[in-house]
Enzyme design. Structure first.
Site, PDB file in Angstrom:
ATOM      1  N   SER A  64     -13.522  -3.852   1.755  1.00  0.00           N
ATOM      2  CA  SER A  64     -14.519  -2.896   0.925  1.00  0.00           C
ATOM      3  C   SER A  64     -16.098  -3.425   1.118  1.00  0.00           C
ATOM      4  O   SER A  64     -16.659  -3.395   0.391  1.00  0.00           O
ATOM      5  CB  SER A  64     -14.296  -3.027  -0.703  1.00  0.00           C
ATOM      6  OG  SER A  64     -12.837  -2.542  -0.826  1.00  0.00           O
ATOM      7  N   PRO A  65     -16.583  -3.366   2.566  1.00  0.00           N
ATOM      8  CA  PRO A  65     -17.681  -3.516   2.861  1.00  0.00           C
ATOM      9  C   PRO A  65     -18.898  -2.423   2.323  1.00  0.00           C
ATOM     10  O   PRO A  65     -20.105  -2.768   2.136  1.00  0.00           O
ATOM     11  CB  PRO A  65     -17.855  -3.663   4.447  1.00  0.00           C
ATOM     12  CG  PRO A  65     -16.571  -2.834   4.831  1.00  0.00           C
ATOM     13  CD  PRO A  65     -15.619  -3.075   3.891  1.00  0.00           C
ATOM     14  N   GLN A  96      -8.901 -12.957   3.551  1.00  0.00           N
ATOM     15  CA  GLN A  96      -9.465 -11.742   3.221  1.00  0.00           C
ATOM     16  C   GLN A  96     -10.003 -11.455   1.881  1.00  0.00           C
ATOM     17  O   GLN A  96      -9.295 -10.961   0.969  1.00  0.00           O
ATOM     18  CB  GLN A  96      -8.300 -10.838   3.716  1.00  0.00           C
ATOM     19  CG  GLN A  96      -8.913  -9.278   3.734  1.00  0.00           C
ATOM     20  CD  GLN A  96      -7.903  -8.267   4.140  1.00  0.00           C
ATOM     21  OE1 GLN A  96      -7.539  -7.520   3.416  1.00  0.00           O
ATOM     22  NE2 GLN A  96      -7.195  -8.375   5.145  1.00  0.00           N
ATOM     23  N   TYR A 110       0.808  -1.198   0.149  1.00  0.00           N
ATOM     24  CA  TYR A 110      -0.115   0.144  -0.112  1.00  0.00           C
ATOM     25  C   TYR A 110       0.872   1.156  -0.004  1.00  0.00           C
ATOM     26  O   TYR A 110       1.844   1.341   0.976  1.00  0.00           O
ATOM     27  CB  TYR A 110      -0.947   0.147   1.074  1.00  0.00           C
ATOM     28  CG  TYR A 110      -2.151  -0.996   1.306  1.00  0.00           C
ATOM     29  CD1 TYR A 110      -2.266  -1.772   0.157  1.00  0.00           C
ATOM     30  CD2 TYR A 110      -2.817  -1.418   2.352  1.00  0.00           C
ATOM     31  CE1 TYR A 110      -3.230  -2.759   0.215  1.00  0.00           C
ATOM     32  CE2 TYR A 110      -3.797  -2.249   2.422  1.00  0.00           C
ATOM     33  CZ  TYR A 110      -3.953  -2.918   1.399  1.00  0.00           C
ATOM     34  OH  TYR A 110      -4.970  -3.852   1.431  1.00  0.00           O
ATOM     35  N   SER A 153      -5.488 -14.053   1.486  1.00  0.00           N
ATOM     36  CA  SER A 153      -6.623 -12.920   0.832  1.00  0.00           C
ATOM     37  C   SER A 153      -6.931 -13.154  -0.612  1.00  0.00           C
ATOM     38  O   SER A 153      -5.988 -13.498  -1.496  1.00  0.00           O
ATOM     39  CB  SER A 153      -5.827 -11.637   0.748  1.00  0.00           C
ATOM     40  OG  SER A 153      -6.702 -10.732   0.089  1.00  0.00           O
ATOM     41  N   GLU A 204     -19.188   7.430  12.081  1.00  0.00           N
ATOM     42  CA  GLU A 204     -20.321   7.161  11.645  1.00  0.00           C
ATOM     43  C   GLU A 204     -20.064   5.502  11.413  1.00  0.00           C
ATOM     44  O   GLU A 204     -21.424   4.887  11.998  1.00  0.00           O
ATOM     45  CB  GLU A 204     -20.662   7.724  10.301  1.00  0.00           C
ATOM     46  CG  GLU A 204     -21.901   7.372   9.763  1.00  0.00           C
ATOM     47  CD  GLU A 204     -22.075   7.674   8.253  1.00  0.00           C
ATOM     48  OE1 GLU A 204     -21.554   8.839   8.113  1.00  0.00           O
ATOM     49  OE2 GLU A 204     -22.913   6.948   7.554  1.00  0.00           O
ATOM     50  N   ASN A 205     -19.489   4.859  10.980  1.00  0.00           N
ATOM     51  CA  ASN A 205     -19.489   3.716  10.429  1.00  0.00           C
ATOM     52  C   ASN A 205     -19.599   2.455  11.495  1.00  0.00           C
ATOM     53  O   ASN A 205     -20.083   1.516  11.271  1.00  0.00           O
ATOM     54  CB  ASN A 205     -18.263   3.227   9.165  1.00  0.00           C
ATOM     55  CG  ASN A 205     -18.517   4.269   7.872  1.00  0.00           C
ATOM     56  OD1 ASN A 205     -19.587   4.910   7.874  1.00  0.00           O
ATOM     57  ND2 ASN A 205     -17.431   4.291   7.068  1.00  0.00           N
ATOM     58  N   GLY A 224     -12.715   1.471   5.403  1.00  0.00           N
ATOM     59  CA  GLY A 224     -11.576   2.418   5.174  1.00  0.00           C
ATOM     60  C   GLY A 224     -12.222   3.646   5.559  1.00  0.00           C
ATOM     61  O   GLY A 224     -13.510   3.723   5.503  1.00  0.00           O
TER      62      GLY A 224
HETATM   63  P1  NDP Z   1     -14.660   0.733   2.216  1.00  0.00           P
HETATM   64  O1  NDP Z   1     -15.562  -0.136   1.401  1.00  0.00           O
HETATM   65  O2  NDP Z   1     -15.184   0.852   3.812  1.00  0.00           O
HETATM   66  O3  NDP Z   1     -14.544   2.323   1.568  1.00  0.00           O
HETATM   67  C1  NDP Z   1     -13.970   3.133   2.353  1.00  0.00           C
HETATM   68  C2  NDP Z   1     -14.006   4.631   1.571  1.00  0.00           C
HETATM   69  O4  NDP Z   1     -15.554   5.061   1.389  1.00  0.00           O
HETATM   70  C3  NDP Z   1     -13.396   5.646   2.355  1.00  0.00           C
HETATM   71  O5  NDP Z   1     -12.011   5.745   2.206  1.00  0.00           O
HETATM   72  C4  NDP Z   1     -14.157   6.804   1.930  1.00  0.00           C
HETATM   73  O6  NDP Z   1     -13.603   7.476   0.736  1.00  0.00           O
HETATM   74  C5  NDP Z   1     -15.703   6.068   1.737  1.00  0.00           C
HETATM   75  N1  NDP Z   1     -16.258   6.432   3.043  1.00  0.00           N
HETATM   76  C6  NDP Z   1     -16.210   5.625   4.249  1.00  0.00           C
HETATM   77  N2  NDP Z   1     -17.324   6.101   5.070  1.00  0.00           N
HETATM   78  C7  NDP Z   1     -18.060   6.841   4.466  1.00  0.00           C
HETATM   79  C8  NDP Z   1     -19.171   7.772   4.978  1.00  0.00           C
HETATM   80  N3  NDP Z   1     -19.818   7.310   5.992  1.00  0.00           N
HETATM   81  N4  NDP Z   1     -19.652   8.652   4.050  1.00  0.00           N
HETATM   82  C9  NDP Z   1     -19.041   8.861   2.957  1.00  0.00           C
HETATM   83  N5  NDP Z   1     -18.036   8.218   2.319  1.00  0.00           N
HETATM   84  C10 NDP Z   1     -17.364   7.262   2.954  1.00  0.00           C
HETATM   85  O7  NDP Z   1     -13.473   0.059   2.052  1.00  0.00           O
HETATM   86  P2  NDP Z   1     -11.863   0.087   1.587  1.00  0.00           P
HETATM   87  O8  NDP Z   1     -12.318  -0.164   0.230  1.00  0.00           O
HETATM   88  O9  NDP Z   1     -11.312   1.319   1.726  1.00  0.00           O
HETATM   89  O10 NDP Z   1     -11.399  -1.011   1.896  1.00  0.00           O
HETATM   90  C11 NDP Z   1     -10.893  -1.115   3.473  1.00  0.00           C
HETATM   91  C12 NDP Z   1      -9.667  -1.939   3.695  1.00  0.00           C
HETATM   92  O11 NDP Z   1      -9.801  -3.031   3.254  1.00  0.00           O
HETATM   93  C13 NDP Z   1      -8.460  -1.434   3.191  1.00  0.00           C
HETATM   94  O12 NDP Z   1      -8.151  -0.258   3.847  1.00  0.00           O
HETATM   95  C14 NDP Z   1      -7.590  -2.688   3.234  1.00  0.00           C
HETATM   96  O13 NDP Z   1      -7.121  -2.653   4.513  1.00  0.00           O
HETATM   97  C15 NDP Z   1      -8.546  -3.755   2.826  1.00  0.00           C
HETATM   98  N6  NDP Z   1      -8.303  -4.093   1.515  1.00  0.00           N
HETATM   99  C16 NDP Z   1      -8.015  -5.352   1.049  1.00  0.00           C
HETATM  100  C17 NDP Z   1      -7.714  -5.555  -0.108  1.00  0.00           C
HETATM  101  C18 NDP Z   1      -7.017  -7.087  -0.396  1.00  0.00           C
HETATM  102  O14 NDP Z   1      -6.730  -7.392  -1.497  1.00  0.00           O
HETATM  103  N7  NDP Z   1      -6.884  -7.838   0.833  1.00  0.00           N
HETATM  104  C19 NDP Z   1      -8.200  -4.892  -1.274  1.00  0.00           C
HETATM  105  C20 NDP Z   1      -8.770  -3.843  -1.002  1.00  0.00           C
HETATM  106  C21 NDP Z   1      -9.084  -3.290   0.506  1.00  0.00           C
HETATM  107  P3  NDP Z   1     -13.734   8.793   0.061  1.00  0.00           P
HETATM  108  O15 NDP Z   1     -14.149   9.686   1.332  1.00  0.00           O
HETATM  109  O16 NDP Z   1     -12.395   9.157  -0.432  1.00  0.00           O
HETATM  110  O17 NDP Z   1     -14.864   8.875  -0.813  1.00  0.00           O
END
Ligand code: NDP
Length: 318
Positions: free
Chosen positions: A206-207, A177, A54, A152, A294-295, A285
């Protein structure tokens, strides 16, 4: 915050974990990244996920700094190995003995810790014999540099074979994962049933489908300023698969269901993945601390059968 066992291990992880892909060391300034980690800790999150690749190692360094001064025993740190962390030489990718040993040592330095709780194979390596990979992981565990092993995005078959070798070597392969959300349910068919048999828990990523399941991306409109879809450092490329009017329209149809449940759309989406008993934790994330605050309220929420049915109907076959 509620806690769950990671697969059939004795390790408890927070139902909601915090991960720093695309944010720390990239989209988000370091002070903001640290504020997100602080918000996570304050909300009761104990489980933190990162990877050496990352932001080309920067994400691990930022997390290491953000967790400085936090009692090591009070958090679980997960990181990953597979992809290169820079321009890359021939041995800088994959799950060879050489890459695993070099990578764990570098990760521990950046994370400023003597051990990680879970060391994860970021992907399956089709080029390296699985025996070599699992033996290298066994060394890492025996050296005390990782307590548990995870994977993963491994398939059911890969998990079965990896688990068989892990048992022979007497090391705990306890988690996988994968991507999992209302919009991405691939693991339900094979990975979850196989994992249930093996005692492997899913730590899902990415929930909220990278922000799409907050409902902030509207059909026919430009993405909001500052959102991941506008992040030219990398995020914009990653989220495009969801940004089409059909998906975005259906996501809007989830809003009344969330309102009726007294949840934001993000909270509904996160709690939805937690209804699956094979999920040990949902990794969220965040680009801002308020998003974490919030989340995290999605933890501990129970959805009823009727609500789950309404969600399926609203989304149809996306
Ligand atoms: P999410 O689906 O939780 O997306 C997070 C993003 O959504 C934030 O960075 C933000 O982006 C936006 N967001 C979050 N909460 C809110 C809210 N309440 N209101 C508005 N926008 C919001 O998860 P990620 O895709 O970030 O993935 C989470 C983690 O999973 C990663 O950090 C990593 O640790 C892991 N991961 C692992 C992978 C693997 O291959 N093993 C691949 C991908 C992720 P913004 O504000 O910029 O719009």
């Amino acid at each position: 915050m509620d806690f769950r066992y990671l697969g059939n291990s004795g390790l408890k992880v927070s139902e909601i974990s915090y991960g720093n892909w695309l944010t720390h060391g990239s989209q988000v300034e370091n002070e903001q990244a640290k504020a997100c980690v602080k918000a996570a800790l304050e909300a009761g999150i104990t489980t933190f996920d990162t990877a050496d690749t990352y932001a080309n190692t920067k994400a691990e360094s930022v997390l290491g700094e953000a967790l400085e001064g936090v009692r090591r025993e009070s958090v679980e740190i997960l990181t990953k190995v597979y992809w290169p962390t820079g321009p890359g030489g021939p041995n800088d990718t994959g799950l060879s003995r050489k890459h695993i040993h070099e990578s764990i040592n570098a990760s521990l330095k950046r994370l400023k810790t003597d051990y990680v709780d879970v060391y994860q194979a970021h992907r399956y390596d089709t080029e390296t014999p699985l025996e070599e990979t699992m033996e290298a992981f066994a060394d890492v565990v025996r050296q005390g540099k990782a307590l548990y092993i995870g994977t993963s995005e491994w398939t059911a078959e890969q998990l079965q074979e990896g688990h068989r070798l892990a048992r022979e070597l007497r090391i705990p392969l306890v988690s996988n994962q994968p991507q999992y959300s209302m919009l991405w349910r691939v693991i339900e068919a094979e990975v979850v049933p196989a994992s249930e048999e093996l005692g492997i828990g899913q730590v899902v990523f990415s929930p909220i489908a990278q922000g799409v399941l907050t409902g902030k991306y509207l059909p026919g409109q430009q993405p909001p300023e500052g959102s991941r879809a506008t992040d030219e450092k990398g995020g914009a490329n990653m989220i495009t698969r969801y940004l089409n009017d059909d998906v975005l329209t259906r996501v809007q149809q989830l809003k009344p269901i969330a309102e009726e449940a007294g949840l934001s759309l993000a909270q509904l989406a996160i709690t939805w993945v937690l209804q699956n008993p094979n999920v040990s934790s949902a990794i969220i994330g965040a680009s801002r601390p308020e998003q974490v605050t919030e989340n995290v309220k999605a933890a501990g929420v129970k959805l009823e059968e009727g609500q789950l049915k309404q969600i399926d109907e609203a989304l149809g076959s996306v």
